[in-house]
Design an enzyme around this catalytic site. Structure first.
Site, PDB file in Angstrom:
ATOM      1  N   CYS A  34       0.801  -1.225   0.000  1.00  0.00           N
ATOM      2  CA  CYS A  34       0.000   0.000   0.000  1.00  0.00           C
ATOM      3  C   CYS A  34       0.833   1.273   0.000  1.00  0.00           C
ATOM      4  CB  CYS A  34      -0.889   0.015   1.238  1.00  0.00           C
ATOM      5  SG  CYS A  34       0.100   0.022   2.734  1.00  0.00           S
ATOM      6  N   CYS A 105      -0.704  -4.884   7.324  1.00  0.00           N
ATOM      7  CA  CYS A 105      -0.348  -3.767   8.206  1.00  0.00           C
ATOM      8  C   CYS A 105       0.437  -4.290   9.415  1.00  0.00           C
ATOM      9  CB  CYS A 105      -1.599  -3.023   8.673  1.00  0.00           C
ATOM     10  SG  CYS A 105      -2.740  -2.626   7.344  1.00  0.00           S
TER      11      CYS A 105
HETATM   12 FE1  FES Z   1      -1.071   0.367   4.423  1.00  0.00          FE
HETATM   13 FE2  FES Z   1      -2.394  -0.579   6.376  1.00  0.00          FE
HETATM   14  S1  FES Z   1      -3.149  -0.172   4.391  1.00  0.00           S
HETATM   15  S2  FES Z   1      -0.285  -0.380   6.283  1.00  0.00           S
END
Ligand code: FES
Length: 206
Positions: A34, A105
Site C-alpha cells: 500500500c 499492516c
Molecule cells: Fe497500508 Fe495498512 S493499508 S499499512
C-alpha cells in the site's frame, strides 16, 4: 470493514507515538502492498539488551497506526531476542484480529521492529549482516499475504518453486488464472524482492 474495539482504541489513542531524539537506533520500513510507512525509534540497555524505550511514527492507515501502537507495547521491557520473536500473527491477535486485507499492516509493524533490532545488533557487533541466499527470498515471500484469506503465500502452499541463479530470482506461484489477486501478488513479490541488491532480475511464473 469491521475493526475490533482494540484496533479502534489503538488507532484513536496510539501508545508510544512520536520520535525519540536520542534514540540508540531507528528504522523505517514501507509496505509494498500500500505504500504506507512506519519509523520506529528505540533505546536499549547495552548491558541487559532490554528495550527501555520505544516510539513510532506512522504515515498510514488506521491499522498501520494501531499495529505500530500494539507492537511498541509488546516490545517494551523485552530483550532484543524476545522482541525479535514477535511475529505478525502475534501482533494481529493482540489487536483481537484484523480484517484479512489489512493483515499486511501487522507485517509492516513487525518488519520495522525486526529491522531496528537487526540494525542495533549489527552496529554493535552482536550479529553478522544477513547473507543473501534462497532462504532470504523465501522469508520475503512469507511477508506476501493473499488478501482474500489474510495468510501468507508460503503458508498457503501457493509457492511451488523458489530458485536463485546468478542474480535472478525464480519463483513459481500456484494461483488460478481467473483469480483477481493475481496481479497484486505478482507486484507485491516484485516490490519485496527489488530492495535486495543481490537480485538483478525477478522471474515469476504463475
Ligand atoms: Fe497500508 Fe495498512 S493499508 S499499512
Amino acid at each position: 470493514m469491521e475493526y475490533s474495539d482494540k484496533v479502534k482504541d489503538h488507532f484513536l489513542h496510539p501508545r508510544n507515538i512520536g520520535k525519540i531524539e536520542n534514540a540508540d537506533v531507528s528504522a523505517t520500513e514501507g509496505s509494498p502492498a500500500c505504500g504506507d510507512q512506519v519509523t520506529l525509534y528505540m533505546n536499549v540497555n547495552p548491558d541487559t539488551l532490554v528495550i527501555e524505550n520505544i516510539k513510532f511514527q506512522s504515515y498510514g492507515c488506521a491499522s498501520n497506526i494501531a499495529t505500530g501502537s500494539i507492537i511498541t507495547e509488546m516490545a517494551i521491557g523485552k530483550t532484543l531476542k524476545d522482541a525479535f520473536n514477535i511475529n505478525w500473527k502475534d501482533a494481529a491477535e493482540a489487536l483481537d484480529g484484523l480484517p484479512p486485507q489489512k493483515m499486511h499492516c501487522s507485517v509492516l509493524a513487525v518488519d520495522t521492529l525486526q529491522s531496528a533490532i537487526k540494525k542495533y545488533e549489527i552496529e554493535r557487533g552482536l550479529r553478522e549482516p544477513d547473507k543473501f541466499t534462497k532462504e532470504t527470498i523465501v522469508s520475503e515471500l512469507r511477508k506476501v499475504l493473499y488478501p482474500r484469506l489474510g495468510k501468507d503465500i508460503v503458508t498457503l502452499k501457493m509457492v511451488k518453486y523458489v530458485g536463485y541463479e546468478e542474480g535472478t530470482a525464480i519463483i513459481d506461484i500456484d494461483i488460478p488464472e481467473f483469480d483477481s489477486y493475481r496481479d497484486n501478488i505478482r507486484v507485491e513479490i516484485e516490490e519485496h524482492l527489488e530492495k535486495f541488491q543481490e537480485i538483478k532480475k525477478i522471474k515469476i511464473t504463475m
